[in-house]
Enzyme design. Sequence first.
Site, PDB file in Angstrom:
ATOM      1  NE  ARG A  32     -41.427  13.042 -16.323  1.00 51.42           N
ATOM      2  CZ  ARG A  32     -40.912  14.271 -16.292  1.00 51.42           C
ATOM      3  NH1 ARG A  32     -41.355  15.139 -15.401  1.00 51.42           N
ATOM      4  NH2 ARG A  32     -39.977  14.627 -17.136  1.00 51.42           N
ATOM      5  CD  GLN A  97     -37.612  19.258 -10.278  1.00 50.61           C
ATOM      6  OE1 GLN A  97     -38.272  18.612  -9.491  1.00 50.61           O
ATOM      7  NE2 GLN A  97     -37.208  18.751 -11.407  1.00 50.61           N
ATOM      8  CG  ASP A 100     -45.798  27.496  -9.537  1.00 54.69           C
ATOM      9  OD1 ASP A 100     -45.035  27.975  -8.673  1.00 54.69           O
ATOM     10  OD2 ASP A 100     -46.269  26.343  -9.463  1.00 54.69           O
ATOM     11  CG  HIS A 117     -36.263  23.749 -14.049  1.00 51.20           C
ATOM     12  ND1 HIS A 117     -36.988  22.602 -13.896  1.00 51.20           N
ATOM     13  CD2 HIS A 117     -34.955  23.365 -14.027  1.00 51.20           C
ATOM     14  CE1 HIS A 117     -36.153  21.564 -13.792  1.00 51.20           C
ATOM     15  NE2 HIS A 117     -34.926  22.008 -13.857  1.00 51.20           N
ATOM     16  CB  CYS A 125     -34.452  40.501 -24.330  1.00 49.97           C
ATOM     17  SG  CYS A 125     -33.305  40.428 -25.723  1.00 49.97           S
ATOM     18  CB  CYS A 150     -35.500  42.736 -27.286  1.00 51.37           C
ATOM     19  SG  CYS A 150     -34.945  43.923 -26.076  1.00 51.37           S
ATOM     20  CB  SER A 191     -39.863  16.277  -7.578  1.00 50.08           C
ATOM     21  OG  SER A 191     -39.058  16.000  -8.715  1.00 50.08           O
ATOM     22  CG  ASN A 216     -44.178  12.213  -5.452  1.00 51.34           C
ATOM     23  OD1 ASN A 216     -44.360  13.417  -5.625  1.00 51.34           O
ATOM     24  ND2 ASN A 216     -44.228  11.356  -6.434  1.00 51.34           N
ATOM     25  CB  ILE A 234     -48.063  17.788  -1.038  1.00 52.34           C
ATOM     26  CG1 ILE A 234     -47.216  16.820  -1.856  1.00 52.34           C
ATOM     27  CG2 ILE A 234     -47.212  18.899  -0.442  1.00 52.34           C
ATOM     28  CD1 ILE A 234     -46.770  17.366  -3.197  1.00 52.34           C
TER      29      ILE A 234
END
Length: 255
Positions: A32, A97, A100, A117, A125, A150, A191, A216, A234
């Site tokens: 964002r 979240q 990586d 996430h 697959c 797959c 976040s 933040n 941070i």
Amino acid sequence: MTSLRRLVLGARRGVVFTGAGISTESGIPDFRSPGGLWSKYRPIDYDEFVASAEARREAWRRRLAMSEVLDAARPNKGHDAIRRLVDTRNVSTVITQNIDGLHEASGVPKECIVELHGNTMYAECLECRRRYEIDDVRRRFERTGDAPSCDDCGGFVKTATVSFGQAMPEAAMRRAEQATLAADVFVAIGSSLVVYPAAGFPVLAKRRGARLVIINREPTDLDGFADLVVHGEIGPLLEALWTPDVGDSAAKGAL
Ligand code: NAD
């Protein structure tokens, strides 16, 4: 104001909750902030991925275009500080979240990490969950021009992430909830706290009696609800937990 150091280093069952902001200092753009991924691409949601071959191709084009940045990214001072808090047992669980893999790369044991996430550093697959490596997908994509399916069952192969419109992973949600309910201190880092259900965890922690800390660069919707809010960068802030002479002015003020 209660100091960041006293709260975080005094935690016994602390939970750290991270968003894209922890990884910007590793060179991965967040969603964002200006110039972030959000402003460049409209996300491809899960139903679209499943329904359309072109959406699958576009999803893979975008992912493969990110490889250079993702593969080069290394854990930064913020990730290292969080690993240290896990080592010292101030923090029991890192709920992220992020997709990586940088918390694991920093040395936090896998069993202490909850990836809400999923993870974009490999693919699966959608039917049989067989794992595929990204380099393998790249080779297939370059050879055929098509999104992979797959070898075993023909299902669509997708990064091991949770797309918009896709069900949250049950086991991860359960583990995150257990850690949150047990938390004495809950620290949300980097976040914007607008993506739900993930952003529900800081709220749950606070309602169940944990001290809520938000770190933040800019304000979040939950700032008014927190016990301590620290606005700053941070890496320098977290590093300054142990080295108070290092860090920016926001870090010094909060510590
Ligand atoms: P977001 O982009 O909505 O919010 C990131 C926040 O971090 C912003 O408020 C920004 O001001 C702040 N920030 C950025 N760099 C910072 C720094 N160095 N110091 C202090 N603050 C900083 O991200 P989100 O809340 O995590 O939600 C975005 C979703 O996108 C997540 O669900 C995540 O799955 C996904 N995402 C992941 C990655 C990644 O894995 N690295 C990157 C982009 C997006």
